[in-house]
Design a protein around this motif. Structure first.
Motif, mmCIF file in Angstrom:
data_model
loop_
_atom_site.group_PDB
_atom_site.id
_atom_site.type_symbol
_atom_site.label_atom_id
_atom_site.label_comp_id
_atom_site.label_asym_id
_atom_site.label_seq_id
_atom_site.Cartn_x
_atom_site.Cartn_y
_atom_site.Cartn_z
ATOM 1 N N LYS A 553 0.825 -1.212 0.000
ATOM 2 C CA LYS A 553 0.000 0.000 0.000
ATOM 3 C C LYS A 553 0.862 1.265 0.000
ATOM 4 O O LYS A 553 0.597 2.214 -0.751
ATOM 5 C CB LYS A 553 -0.926 0.006 1.221
ATOM 6 C CG LYS A 553 -1.845 1.225 1.272
ATOM 7 C CD LYS A 553 -2.724 1.216 2.497
ATOM 8 C CE LYS A 553 -3.673 2.404 2.499
ATOM 9 N NZ LYS A 553 -2.976 3.699 2.349
ATOM 10 N N GLU A 554 1.887 1.293 0.833
ATOM 11 C CA GLU A 554 2.766 2.475 0.906
ATOM 12 C C GLU A 554 3.431 2.736 -0.441
ATOM 13 O O GLU A 554 3.525 3.883 -0.895
ATOM 14 C CB GLU A 554 3.827 2.273 1.988
ATOM 15 C CG GLU A 554 3.310 2.364 3.408
ATOM 16 C CD GLU A 554 2.910 3.784 3.795
ATOM 17 O OE1 GLU A 554 3.588 4.728 3.355
ATOM 18 O OE2 GLU A 554 1.921 3.941 4.517
ATOM 19 N N MET A 555 3.900 1.677 -1.090
ATOM 20 C CA MET A 555 4.584 1.857 -2.368
ATOM 21 C C MET A 555 3.611 2.263 -3.472
ATOM 22 O O MET A 555 3.938 3.069 -4.347
ATOM 23 C CB MET A 555 5.350 0.582 -2.736
ATOM 24 C CG MET A 555 6.532 0.309 -1.818
ATOM 25 S SD MET A 555 7.705 -0.917 -2.453
ATOM 26 C CE MET A 555 6.675 -2.357 -2.527
ATOM 27 N N GLU A 556 2.407 1.708 -3.447
ATOM 28 C CA GLU A 556 1.397 2.086 -4.449
ATOM 29 C C GLU A 556 0.995 3.555 -4.301
ATOM 30 O O GLU A 556 0.783 4.252 -5.298
ATOM 31 C CB GLU A 556 0.179 1.179 -4.337
ATOM 32 C CG GLU A 556 0.427 -0.221 -4.884
ATOM 33 C CD GLU A 556 -0.748 -1.156 -4.658
ATOM 34 O OE1 GLU A 556 -1.681 -0.766 -3.891
ATOM 35 O OE2 GLU A 556 -0.741 -2.270 -5.212
ATOM 36 N N ASP A 557 0.893 4.013 -3.065
ATOM 37 C CA ASP A 557 0.571 5.430 -2.835
ATOM 38 C C ASP A 557 1.679 6.328 -3.390
ATOM 39 O O ASP A 557 1.406 7.379 -3.999
ATOM 40 C CB ASP A 557 0.397 5.698 -1.338
ATOM 41 C CG ASP A 557 -0.885 5.101 -0.785
ATOM 42 O OD1 ASP A 557 -1.750 4.689 -1.599
ATOM 43 O OD2 ASP A 557 -1.029 5.024 0.456
ATOM 44 N N TYR A 559 3.738 5.547 -5.831
ATOM 45 C CA TYR A 559 3.649 5.439 -7.291
ATOM 46 C C TYR A 559 2.588 6.401 -7.835
ATOM 47 O O TYR A 559 2.816 7.127 -8.814
ATOM 48 C CB TYR A 559 3.301 3.997 -7.666
ATOM 49 C CG TYR A 559 3.157 3.731 -9.145
ATOM 50 C CD1 TYR A 559 4.223 3.267 -9.903
ATOM 51 C CD2 TYR A 559 1.926 3.920 -9.793
ATOM 52 C CE1 TYR A 559 4.088 3.012 -11.260
ATOM 53 C CE2 TYR A 559 1.776 3.674 -11.147
ATOM 54 C CZ TYR A 559 2.865 3.214 -11.876
ATOM 55 O OH TYR A 559 2.724 2.978 -13.218
ATOM 56 N N THR A 560 1.418 6.424 -7.195
ATOM 57 C CA THR A 560 0.325 7.295 -7.645
ATOM 58 C C THR A 560 0.724 8.766 -7.561
ATOM 59 O O THR A 560 0.446 9.552 -8.480
ATOM 60 C CB THR A 560 -0.933 7.041 -6.796
ATOM 61 O OG1 THR A 560 -1.310 5.667 -6.896
ATOM 62 C CG2 THR A 560 -2.081 7.922 -7.247
ATOM 63 N N THR A 749 8.502 5.303 -19.180
ATOM 64 C CA THR A 749 9.714 4.541 -18.855
ATOM 65 C C THR A 749 10.015 4.626 -17.363
ATOM 66 O O THR A 749 10.335 3.614 -16.720
ATOM 67 C CB THR A 749 10.917 5.060 -19.662
ATOM 68 O OG1 THR A 749 10.638 4.925 -21.059
ATOM 69 C CG2 THR A 749 12.180 4.275 -19.326
ATOM 70 N N MET A 750 9.892 5.833 -16.801
ATOM 71 C CA MET A 750 10.143 5.983 -15.366
ATOM 72 C C MET A 750 9.134 5.183 -14.556
ATOM 73 O O MET A 750 9.515 4.482 -13.600
ATOM 74 C CB MET A 750 10.104 7.450 -14.958
ATOM 75 C CG MET A 750 10.177 7.645 -13.440
ATOM 76 S SD MET A 750 10.244 9.363 -12.912
ATOM 77 C CE MET A 750 11.992 9.574 -12.708
ATOM 78 N N LEU A 751 7.864 5.269 -14.903
ATOM 79 C CA LEU A 751 6.836 4.544 -14.152
ATOM 80 C C LEU A 751 7.028 3.027 -14.264
ATOM 81 O O LEU A 751 6.788 2.286 -13.308
ATOM 82 C CB LEU A 751 5.448 4.938 -14.645
ATOM 83 C CG LEU A 751 5.004 6.372 -14.308
ATOM 84 C CD1 LEU A 751 3.668 6.685 -14.965
ATOM 85 C CD2 LEU A 751 4.922 6.573 -12.793
ATOM 86 N N GLU A 752 7.479 2.579 -15.420
ATOM 87 C CA GLU A 752 7.737 1.147 -15.600
ATOM 88 C C GLU A 752 8.877 0.686 -14.691
ATOM 89 O O GLU A 752 8.794 -0.369 -14.047
ATOM 90 C CB GLU A 752 8.083 0.870 -17.065
ATOM 91 C CG GLU A 752 8.289 -0.600 -17.371
ATOM 92 C CD GLU A 752 8.624 -0.846 -18.837
ATOM 93 O OE1 GLU A 752 9.170 -1.914 -19.154
ATOM 94 O OE2 GLU A 752 8.343 0.053 -19.677
ATOM 95 N N LYS A 753 9.939 1.484 -14.627
ATOM 96 C CA LYS A 753 11.068 1.136 -13.759
ATOM 97 C C LYS A 753 10.648 1.169 -12.291
ATOM 98 O O LYS A 753 11.084 0.340 -11.481
ATOM 99 C CB LYS A 753 12.236 2.095 -14.009
ATOM 100 C CG LYS A 753 12.969 1.853 -15.317
ATOM 101 C CD LYS A 753 14.136 2.817 -15.488
ATOM 102 C CE LYS A 753 14.899 2.518 -16.767
ATOM 103 N NZ LYS A 753 15.612 1.227 -16.745
ATOM 104 N N LEU A 754 9.810 2.135 -11.952
ATOM 105 C CA LEU A 754 9.332 2.234 -10.577
ATOM 106 C C LEU A 754 8.471 1.022 -10.218
ATOM 107 O O LEU A 754 8.600 0.447 -9.129
ATOM 108 C CB LEU A 754 8.523 3.532 -10.409
ATOM 109 C CG LEU A 754 8.068 3.888 -8.999
ATOM 110 C CD1 LEU A 754 9.259 4.074 -8.068
ATOM 111 C CD2 LEU A 754 7.212 5.154 -9.021
ATOM 112 N N HIS A 755 7.607 0.632 -11.145
ATOM 113 C CA HIS A 755 6.760 -0.538 -10.914
ATOM 114 C C HIS A 755 7.604 -1.803 -10.778
ATOM 115 O O HIS A 755 7.348 -2.650 -9.900
ATOM 116 C CB HIS A 755 5.769 -0.700 -12.075
ATOM 117 C CG HIS A 755 4.862 -1.881 -11.931
ATOM 118 N ND1 HIS A 755 5.125 -3.111 -12.524
ATOM 119 C CD2 HIS A 755 3.700 -2.039 -11.232
ATOM 120 C CE1 HIS A 755 4.179 -3.963 -12.210
ATOM 121 N NE2 HIS A 755 3.292 -3.346 -11.440
ATOM 122 N N ASP A 756 8.634 -1.941 -11.621
ATOM 123 C CA ASP A 756 9.515 -3.113 -11.542
ATOM 124 C C ASP A 756 10.213 -3.177 -10.181
ATOM 125 O O ASP A 756 10.388 -4.266 -9.614
ATOM 126 C CB ASP A 756 10.561 -3.061 -12.654
ATOM 127 C CG ASP A 756 9.959 -3.321 -14.031
ATOM 128 O OD1 ASP A 756 8.818 -3.812 -14.097
ATOM 129 O OD2 ASP A 756 10.637 -3.028 -15.040
#
Length: 813
Positions: A553-557, A559-560, A749-756
């Motif tokens: 949850k903390e990481m998803e917040d 990311y958003t 690209t940044m969001l993809e790396k963050l998600h990975d």
């Protein structure tokens, strides 16, 4: 002396240091000294270990005889011996210099007493660390790999070995006193050459401890022959394109001329780049054409310095004594200097760095990597120019994003050298001179802090409490004419390095990890928890599921929040890129950057790095709105202080609540102790990984722009002759307009790396703890050695190291 009760205890506490295997036969300590050759042959049938045992047993008997008087200390003397806190607190004077060898009289102290009361904490902990490492090697050798648990345990023992190094990047213009500063701090006054007006350090130099030997060594890494050939080609192109222009490229031509003349003398003029690759020019350095490192090994710092100089220094003075002399620094990528027995560099590397990187692509790539890895940055400048000189502040400005959001830097030290110099001081008394120096240095610190607060770019990444100013004098540190060592502030920087070394933490972490592994082995042998296995596992798995949900949850917040910032950045980029491009291509002195340096910018991928002044970077300008949009949120998510932030902060709070489980399930304490160690280890490892990977996430914005712009630069580079400047501008403009979706691509690209990264953290955390829980409580029947003695010894060491009262370090146990 503490008396051991059986053979294994004696060998693991004393003879294990000699690295041989023993059997489990129980005999008294007295019997150990009575062992004859026949009994030893029966106990140790293998010839190699048997010979080693006999040799070491002989040494042990000799030591026993020599130390008999010390061993028979009275009971009263033993009671008066200091406990661990007292022993470890009696560290040596950290400000004491060691340019000369230490007083040999210390060798006259009785060995046992010297161990117990006079040795500093690092010495005692080094012995503890060595002992525990030998114990774990002994245990590792006794484990087979016939079942999952044994293989798992062997891997865990191997993983105990870590070499954590802190990087301190040292920046400063030529003549600022970087080399003298480093020499003084590490107390090797003849190591790095200094003092020549015409000579300057030309390559990156790492200075660290030699952990493997007693020699002064230099590890010289060259660029590849292919990279040198590319540099020769591009330099010839530059000279050919600009030889008839009235332009501001004198400094660039001078740099090329200086580099080629250093290696080739005057022969390079008029020759093609193919000719300059002839093997005859590299006969003195056969390692270069073979792409091998060159290793220099010397007995003294002075000798090594003399050997290294032609690989590290440029000398613009081609006068008497330098005719025909070759300098190989143009071919060098990096030099790593290693010093023996240096207490300031055990786990710290000082790196002497050029301020703007390097025009050579491979050296510049290494420069970026090192700068991004620095936990501390030192900016070195002369005190009388500290606030007015632009270069020091320009260096700080140019590296701000690399060491801030794009790096790991937690502290910036602005170091003012030559603080012992004072105008109109000839008629002053020593006391007055000291007082005036102190007053002037305080004023300088205040002025520099005010100037720091004016630096808007660096202030985006760093707060006031991360910025410190030092006024140092390497000369006074050596001579003590007017200032004490403390007043020179060299000792303050030494203490800072000693804190960075963090030797205590290294020892505690290893011993704690060893204690956890031995606990699991002994717990698996005890079988006392069989009836409660399912219950314990269930509680652990419930706790883990809840904790993983919290991490997710903390990481998803986070990311958003970053996605929202990037969306805003994309819109701003689309609205403003045209104006930014126009300002870059057309405005400015004499028509902008492209008026004078058309090919330099495009052939280097949109980047030009002058020797002085700020670098020119079109890619960074195009990405600036995206970078600015995420700045504050990125710092909040990934602060350089690794204990907080949305990612590292939630990892730190992850807990399976093992302490309460230990209270509830006493029979499972040993397995749970191991799991607690595992939990701490995986959290620490993930924190390091997050800190490294966040740099890749941050740099992806500019890298994506660079990759998309590459095609345009190649097209622009094809133009020559009349109309070249116009055609280059048009080509770059048209390419950007046709690729305006590159801002959206950079965001994705940044969001993809963050998600990975999020996925990796969650999967690694879950997989590691599940495996550890399963093997701790669900492993089938397996044959493990009895490690009760080793566990007792390591626990004793661990309790001492973490400060348990009433314990003292006993090097003999």
């Amino acid at each position: 002396m503490h008396m051991c009760s059986n053979f294994k205890m004696i060998c693991t506490s004393a003879l294990l240091r000699f690295k041989f295997l023993i059997t489990d036969e129980e005999i008294t300590q007295e019997s150990l000294y009575e062992l004859n050759d026949e009994l030893i042959d029966k106990l140790i049938p293998k010839v190699g270990p048997r010979l080693t045992f006999k040799q070491k047993l002989k040494q042990l008997k000799e030591e026993q005889n020599i130390n008999q008087e010390t061993v028979n200390l009275s009971v009263q003397e033993q009671k008066e011996a200091p406990d661990i806190d007292q022993v470890l607190a009696s560290t040596s004077d950290k400000g004491k210099r060691r340019f000369e060898h230490p007083d040999e009289s210390s060798k006259l102290q009785p060995p046992a007493k010297r161990q117990r009361s006079s040795q500093p904490r690092p010495y005692l902990e080094a012995i503890v660390l060595s002992d525990v490492k030998n114990i774990m090697k002994f245990v590792h050798a006794r484990l087979h790999e016939k079942d999952k648990l044994s293989a798992f345990l062997k891997k865990k023992i191997r993983d105990l070995e870590t070499d954590k190094r802190e990087l301190v990047g040292v920046f400063g213009k030529t003549g600022a006193g970087k080399s003298s500063l480093i020499n003084a701090i590490i107390e090797e006054k003849n190591l790095l050459p200094s003092g020549s007006v015409s000579a300057c350090t030309s390559v990156m130099i790492k200075v660290e401890a030699n952990m493997q030997g007693s020699k002064y060594e230099a590890d010289i890494e060259f660029i590849t022959p292919e990279e040198w050939k590319d540099e020769l080609w591009s330099s010839h192109q530059f000279i050919g394109d600009n030889e008839d222009c009235e332009m501001d490229v004198d400094n660039d031509y001078h740099d090329i001329s200086e580099k080629f003349s250093a290696l080739y003398g005057e022969e390079w003029k008029g020759k093609s780049f193919e000719d300059l690759m002839d093997g005859k020019y590299f006969r003195e350095i056969p390692e270069f054409p073979q792409s091998r490192r060159k290793i220099l090994s010397c007995e003294s710092a002075e000798e090594l310095s003399a050997e290294c100089v032609k690989y590290t220094r440029s000398d613009s003075k081609q006068g008497e004594g330098n005719e025909g002399k070759k300098w190989f620094w143009p071919l060098v990528k990096c030099v790593t200097v290693r010093l023996p027995n240096n207490p300031f560099l055990q786990h710290v590397t000082l790196v002497d760095l050029p301020g703007n990187g390097d025009r050579n692509k491979c050296r510049d790539q290494m420069w970026k990597g090192i700068v991004g890895d620095c936990s501390t940055v030192w900016i070195v400048t002369e005190i009388n120019r500290a606030t007015s000189e632009k270069e020091a502040w320009e260096i700080l400005d140019s590296v701000s994003s690399l060491i801030g959001n794009g790096g790991e830097c937690q502290q910036i030290h602005f170091i003012c050298t030559k603080s012992d110099l004072l105008d109109d001081s000839d008629d002053l008394s020593s006391a007055d001179f000291h007082d005036l120096l102190t007053e002037r240095n305080v004023q300088a610190k205040d002025a520099i802090k005010i100037e720091f607060n004016k630096q808007s770019k660096i202030k985006k990444h760093f707060t006031d409490d991360t910025f410190k100013v030092f006024t140092v004098s390497s000369k006074e540190f050596l001579k003590e004419n007017y200032l004490s060592p403390e007043d020179t502030e060299i000792t303050k920087l030494q203490r800072f390095l000693q804190d960075l070394n963090d030797c205590h933490s290294e020892t505690v972490n290893y011993v704690k990890g060893a204690h956890g592994i031995l606990s699991l082995i002994q717990g698996a042998n005890s079988r006392g928890v069989n009836s409660k296995k399912g219950e314990v596992c269930e509680e652990l798995e419930i706790n883990m599921s809840l904790q993983l949900d919290n991490v997710r949850k903390e990481m998803e917040d986070a990311y958003t929040a970053l996605k929202k910032c990037l969306d805003d950045g994309v819109e701003k980029s689309k609205r403003s890129y045209g104006e930014k491009l126009k300002n870059f291509l057309y405005d400015g002195k004499n028509g902008g950057a492209f008026y004078n340096l058309p090919k330099c910018v495009v052939e280097n991928g949109g980047i030009y790095k002058p020797k002085k002044g700020k670098p020119i970077n079109l890619n960074m300008k195009l990405a600036s709105c995206l970078i600015d949009s995420i700045g504050a949120e990125f710092r909040k998510t990934f602060p350089n202080e690794v204990t907080c932030g949305a990612f590292n902060g939630v990892i730190k709070t992850f807990s399976l609540d093992i302490d309460s489980l230990i209270e509830k399930y006493k029979n499972a304490e040993l397995q749970l102790r191991f799991l607690k160690t595992e939990e701490e280890n995986i959290k620490a490892r993930l924190s390091r990984i997050i800190q490294k990977q966040k740099k890749n996430v941050y740099s992806s914005l500019t890298e994506t722009i660079e990759n998309i712009m590459e095609e345009g630069y190649k097209k622009a580079l094809a133009f020559t002759g009349e109309g070249m400047l116009y055609n280059m501008r048009e080509t770059i403009e048209n390419h950007v307009h046709s690729k305006k979706d590159m801002f959206e691509q950079a965001k994705n690209t940044m969001l993809e790396k963050l998600h990975d990264l999020m996925v990796y953290v969650l999967e690694t955390l879950e997989k590691t703890m599940k495996e550890s829980i399963g093997l701790s409580f669900k492993a089938g029947e397996c044959l493990l050695p009895d490690v009760s003695t080793e566990l007792e010894m390591v626990k004793k060491y661990y309790d001492q190291l973490v400060g348990t009262p009433d314990d003292e370090i006993s090097l003999t146990l």
